[in-house]
Design a protein around this motif. Sequence first.
Motif, PDB file in Angstrom:
ATOM      1  N   LYS A   1       0.841  -1.186   0.000  1.00 36.30           N
ATOM      2  CA  LYS A   1       0.000   0.000   0.000  1.00 36.30           C
ATOM      3  C   LYS A   1       0.881   1.243   0.000  1.00 36.30           C
ATOM      4  O   LYS A   1       2.047   1.192   0.434  1.00 36.30           O
ATOM      5  CB  LYS A   1      -0.918   0.002   1.233  1.00 36.30           C
ATOM      6  CG  LYS A   1      -1.916  -1.135   1.249  1.00 36.30           C
ATOM      7  CD  LYS A   1      -2.815  -1.030   2.459  1.00 36.30           C
ATOM      8  CE  LYS A   1      -3.835  -2.170   2.479  1.00 36.30           C
ATOM      9  NZ  LYS A   1      -4.741  -2.079   3.647  1.00 36.30           N
TER      10      LYS A   1
ATOM     11  N   GLU B   1       2.816   6.681   3.878  1.00 34.15           N
ATOM     12  CA  GLU B   1       2.285   7.993   4.274  1.00 34.15           C
ATOM     13  C   GLU B   1       3.146   9.127   3.692  1.00 34.15           C
ATOM     14  O   GLU B   1       2.625  10.143   3.239  1.00 34.15           O
ATOM     15  CB  GLU B   1       2.227   8.101   5.798  1.00 34.15           C
ATOM     16  CG  GLU B   1       1.203   7.163   6.420  1.00 34.15           C
ATOM     17  CD  GLU B   1       1.125   7.358   7.923  1.00 34.15           C
ATOM     18  OE1 GLU B   1       1.820   8.272   8.449  1.00 34.15           O
ATOM     19  OE2 GLU B   1       0.365   6.613   8.567  1.00 34.15           O
TER      20      GLU B   1
ATOM     21  N   TYR C   1      -6.469   4.729  -7.396  1.00 36.84           N
ATOM     22  CA  TYR C   1      -7.142   5.711  -6.543  1.00 36.84           C
ATOM     23  C   TYR C   1      -8.562   5.928  -7.081  1.00 36.84           C
ATOM     24  O   TYR C   1      -8.790   5.893  -8.299  1.00 36.84           O
ATOM     25  CB  TYR C   1      -6.371   7.033  -6.537  1.00 36.84           C
ATOM     26  CG  TYR C   1      -5.012   6.918  -5.903  1.00 36.84           C
ATOM     27  CD1 TYR C   1      -4.823   7.218  -4.560  1.00 36.84           C
ATOM     28  CD2 TYR C   1      -3.913   6.477  -6.654  1.00 36.84           C
ATOM     29  CE1 TYR C   1      -3.566   7.098  -3.976  1.00 36.84           C
ATOM     30  CE2 TYR C   1      -2.669   6.350  -6.081  1.00 36.84           C
ATOM     31  CZ  TYR C   1      -2.498   6.659  -4.744  1.00 36.84           C
ATOM     32  OH  TYR C   1      -1.260   6.532  -4.164  1.00 36.84           O
TER      33      TYR C   1
ATOM     34  N   LYS D   1     -12.634   7.849  -6.254  1.00 39.43           N
ATOM     35  CA  LYS D   1     -13.539   8.692  -5.483  1.00 39.43           C
ATOM     36  C   LYS D   1     -14.961   8.355  -5.883  1.00 39.43           C
ATOM     37  O   LYS D   1     -15.308   8.360  -7.065  1.00 39.43           O
ATOM     38  CB  LYS D   1     -13.255  10.175  -5.757  1.00 39.43           C
ATOM     39  CG  LYS D   1     -14.157  11.109  -4.934  1.00 39.43           C
ATOM     40  CD  LYS D   1     -13.847  12.568  -5.205  1.00 39.43           C
ATOM     41  CE  LYS D   1     -14.762  13.475  -4.380  1.00 39.43           C
ATOM     42  NZ  LYS D   1     -14.519  14.914  -4.648  1.00 39.43           N
TER      43      LYS D   1
ATOM     44  N   ASP E   1     -18.089   9.671  -1.105  1.00 37.70           N
ATOM     45  CA  ASP E   1     -16.932  10.350  -0.519  1.00 37.70           C
ATOM     46  C   ASP E   1     -17.026  11.863  -0.739  1.00 37.70           C
ATOM     47  O   ASP E   1     -16.104  12.503  -1.255  1.00 37.70           O
ATOM     48  CB  ASP E   1     -15.635   9.816  -1.151  1.00 37.70           C
ATOM     49  CG  ASP E   1     -15.536   8.314  -1.017  1.00 37.70           C
ATOM     50  OD1 ASP E   1     -16.061   7.788  -0.023  1.00 37.70           O
ATOM     51  OD2 ASP E   1     -14.926   7.679  -1.900  1.00 37.70           O
TER      52      ASP E   1
ATOM     53  N   ALA F   1     -14.325  14.112   0.936  1.00 38.81           N
ATOM     54  CA  ALA F   1     -12.940  14.080   0.433  1.00 38.81           C
ATOM     55  C   ALA F   1     -12.806  14.932  -0.816  1.00 38.81           C
ATOM     56  O   ALA F   1     -13.610  14.836  -1.736  1.00 38.81           O
ATOM     57  CB  ALA F   1     -12.548  12.630   0.135  1.00 38.81           C
TER      58      ALA F   1
ATOM     59  N   GLU G   1      -9.880  14.959  -2.579  1.00 33.79           N
ATOM     60  CA  GLU G   1      -9.008  14.247  -3.495  1.00 33.79           C
ATOM     61  C   GLU G   1      -9.389  12.771  -3.538  1.00 33.79           C
ATOM     62  O   GLU G   1     -10.086  12.262  -2.666  1.00 33.79           O
ATOM     63  CB  GLU G   1      -7.548  14.399  -3.051  1.00 33.79           C
ATOM     64  CG  GLU G   1      -7.055  15.844  -3.053  1.00 33.79           C
ATOM     65  CD  GLU G   1      -5.613  15.939  -2.606  1.00 33.79           C
ATOM     66  OE1 GLU G   1      -5.052  14.887  -2.230  1.00 33.79           O
ATOM     67  OE2 GLU G   1      -5.063  17.042  -2.627  1.00 33.79           O
ATOM     68  N   LEU G   2      -8.842  12.125  -4.554  1.00 27.94           N
ATOM     69  CA  LEU G   2      -9.057  10.677  -4.667  1.00 27.94           C
ATOM     70  C   LEU G   2      -8.285   9.963  -3.567  1.00 27.94           C
ATOM     71  O   LEU G   2      -7.216  10.416  -3.142  1.00 27.94           O
ATOM     72  CB  LEU G   2      -8.591  10.174  -6.035  1.00 27.94           C
ATOM     73  CG  LEU G   2      -9.543  10.384  -7.213  1.00 27.94           C
ATOM     74  CD1 LEU G   2      -9.648  11.853  -7.600  1.00 27.94           C
ATOM     75  CD2 LEU G   2      -9.088   9.571  -8.432  1.00 27.94           C
ATOM     76  N   GLU G   3      -8.798   8.873  -3.095  1.00 33.35           N
ATOM     77  CA  GLU G   3      -8.164   8.102  -2.037  1.00 33.35           C
ATOM     78  C   GLU G   3      -7.702   6.762  -2.574  1.00 33.35           C
ATOM     79  O   GLU G   3      -8.230   6.246  -3.563  1.00 33.35           O
ATOM     80  CB  GLU G   3      -9.137   7.891  -0.869  1.00 33.35           C
ATOM     81  CG  GLU G   3      -9.558   9.187  -0.198  1.00 33.35           C
ATOM     82  CD  GLU G   3     -10.533   8.936   0.957  1.00 33.35           C
ATOM     83  OE1 GLU G   3     -10.990   7.778   1.090  1.00 33.35           O
ATOM     84  OE2 GLU G   3     -10.824   9.885   1.704  1.00 33.35           O
ATOM     85  N   TYR G   4      -6.704   6.233  -1.870  1.00 30.99           N
ATOM     86  CA  TYR G   4      -6.189   4.912  -2.260  1.00 30.99           C
ATOM     87  C   TYR G   4      -7.329   3.900  -2.229  1.00 30.99           C
ATOM     88  O   TYR G   4      -8.104   3.851  -1.283  1.00 30.99           O
ATOM     89  CB  TYR G   4      -5.070   4.481  -1.334  1.00 30.99           C
ATOM     90  CG  TYR G   4      -4.718   3.012  -1.475  1.00 30.99           C
ATOM     91  CD1 TYR G   4      -3.964   2.562  -2.555  1.00 30.99           C
ATOM     92  CD2 TYR G   4      -5.182   2.084  -0.545  1.00 30.99           C
ATOM     93  CE1 TYR G   4      -3.658   1.214  -2.703  1.00 30.99           C
ATOM     94  CE2 TYR G   4      -4.896   0.741  -0.681  1.00 30.99           C
ATOM     95  CZ  TYR G   4      -4.140   0.307  -1.764  1.00 30.99           C
ATOM     96  OH  TYR G   4      -3.867  -1.034  -1.906  1.00 30.99           O
ATOM     97  N   TYR G   5      -7.367   3.047  -3.258  1.00 30.96           N
ATOM     98  CA  TYR G   5      -8.463   2.093  -3.374  1.00 30.96           C
ATOM     99  C   TYR G   5      -7.978   0.652  -3.541  1.00 30.96           C
ATOM    100  O   TYR G   5      -8.504  -0.257  -2.920  1.00 30.96           O
ATOM    101  CB  TYR G   5      -9.343   2.485  -4.563  1.00 30.96           C
ATOM    102  CG  TYR G   5     -10.516   1.549  -4.817  1.00 30.96           C
ATOM    103  CD1 TYR G   5     -11.537   1.435  -3.888  1.00 30.96           C
ATOM    104  CD2 TYR G   5     -10.572   0.789  -5.977  1.00 30.96           C
ATOM    105  CE1 TYR G   5     -12.606   0.576  -4.111  1.00 30.96           C
ATOM    106  CE2 TYR G   5     -11.642  -0.075  -6.205  1.00 30.96           C
ATOM    107  CZ  TYR G   5     -12.659  -0.180  -5.279  1.00 30.96           C
ATOM    108  OH  TYR G   5     -13.702  -1.025  -5.508  1.00 30.96           O
TER     109      TYR G   5
END
Length: 461
Positions: A26, A29, A72, A74, A78, A81, A83-87
């Motif tokens: 993954k 950070e 990523y 969205k 969401d 949020a 921005e797009l998030e890890y998927y």
Amino acid sequence: MKLSLLTTLCAASLLLLSGCAEITPKPKEKVVVDSTLPTISLTKNGIITDMKTVAFEWKSITDPRVEGIYVYKKSPQDKAANELEYYDTIDTRYSTHYVDRTVEPDTKYSYAFRVFTKESQGVNSKVFVVNTLPVLQSVSWIHSITGLPRIAKIIWRPHVSERVSTYIIERKTFEDKEWHQIDELSGRLNAEYIDTGLEDNHVYMYRIRVKTYDGIISTPSQIVKSITKPLPVSVTKIEASKNLPKAIKITWSPSKQKDFERYYLYRADDIDGSYELIAKLYNNHFTDKIDEDGKTYFYKVSVLDKDGLESEHDKNKVMGMTLTKPNAPAIVEAKLQGNKIELKWGKSDPRTVSYIVVKKSKKGWFDKISKEYKGLTKSLFIDAAIEPDTLYTYTVYSVDKNGIVSEPSIEVQIKTPESQEIISASKAKATQEESVKAVSTKSSSSETTVAPAEELDLNGL
């Protein structure tokens, strides 16, 4: 050539096994961005959408530093949020396709891709905004057939999409708050459904959804109503006789049912008892032959139509009875008069047209004789065929014009004395009968009056 192909397959298998054995990587950070790494670039037709699936295709990645790709996403959920998030993670650079199956129909999603190495990540790809296809529409035409006996029939035009595998049938009544699935039919070319076991004269509503081979369920179709056929109208004015000998005649008003088939006649011993079907009739009358006098029965009649529906009949019942027996004669006098026995009785029923006298004689312990005298029209019976030292018992019956015999009268007994003055039965004149002019219970000094058997004291005999 074969050796080369086998080597390639073995290498691919090793890569897959190696990927399964490790934890899917993954994003860290703290991201170290390496702009020299390749950026995901979709092919010309690199996005394909369906109702519950989104597929991507990109150009091959040749940089050996790349170990995989981060996905990523969205979703409309969401909203917080920006921005797009890890998927998801694709843990090999050799993959050029990705399929997302966790999407809803007719919904907008955003995706981006980024390659990664052991130490760094590449630059995000362009953001790809996709909209999944709307849910498949149900059948375009549906129709119900009404007025069927406890049945509803639904027909429709088969769906044009070859992706359809089944039809989901849903039903609802006015009493229901929600729709209920009652069946699922396989085969796109199916075009009808017959719902059975329904209530009479009841309204049912139906709609259809189609289901694709990959489990996608369409929107509901138009709603159609079907009303089941009502029961036939019950008969009225049922009557049953109470004065016919050994029979009860039942009559009722004719049915006006257009599709009348026949009548069902039921009978029971009690008004609330268990009714048995005794006749299936086309006429509105029936004579029930009964070999019993004064027998009571209860009857009810139903109407059957050509579809086999039977009318209600529990509320309209009638009692019938066969003609009762006439009243038994009342014996008013029985006496020994010289060498004869006289028996007198009164007429206790106006229906009586004749009488039967039953004579029983007993001499000793075993010598018992019984004889009947039928067709007597008078109320006086004179028996001259008697013998001494013999116990005689007499019973009288009334008979009406139908031949119905009453219950026996009270039984009377007379014991003849041991006297030579009594003529033997073999020499006696024929038995006589006469009318009773005056009924009297008093006896003269030369008569022997005998009481009925139940009042006799035979201890002294």
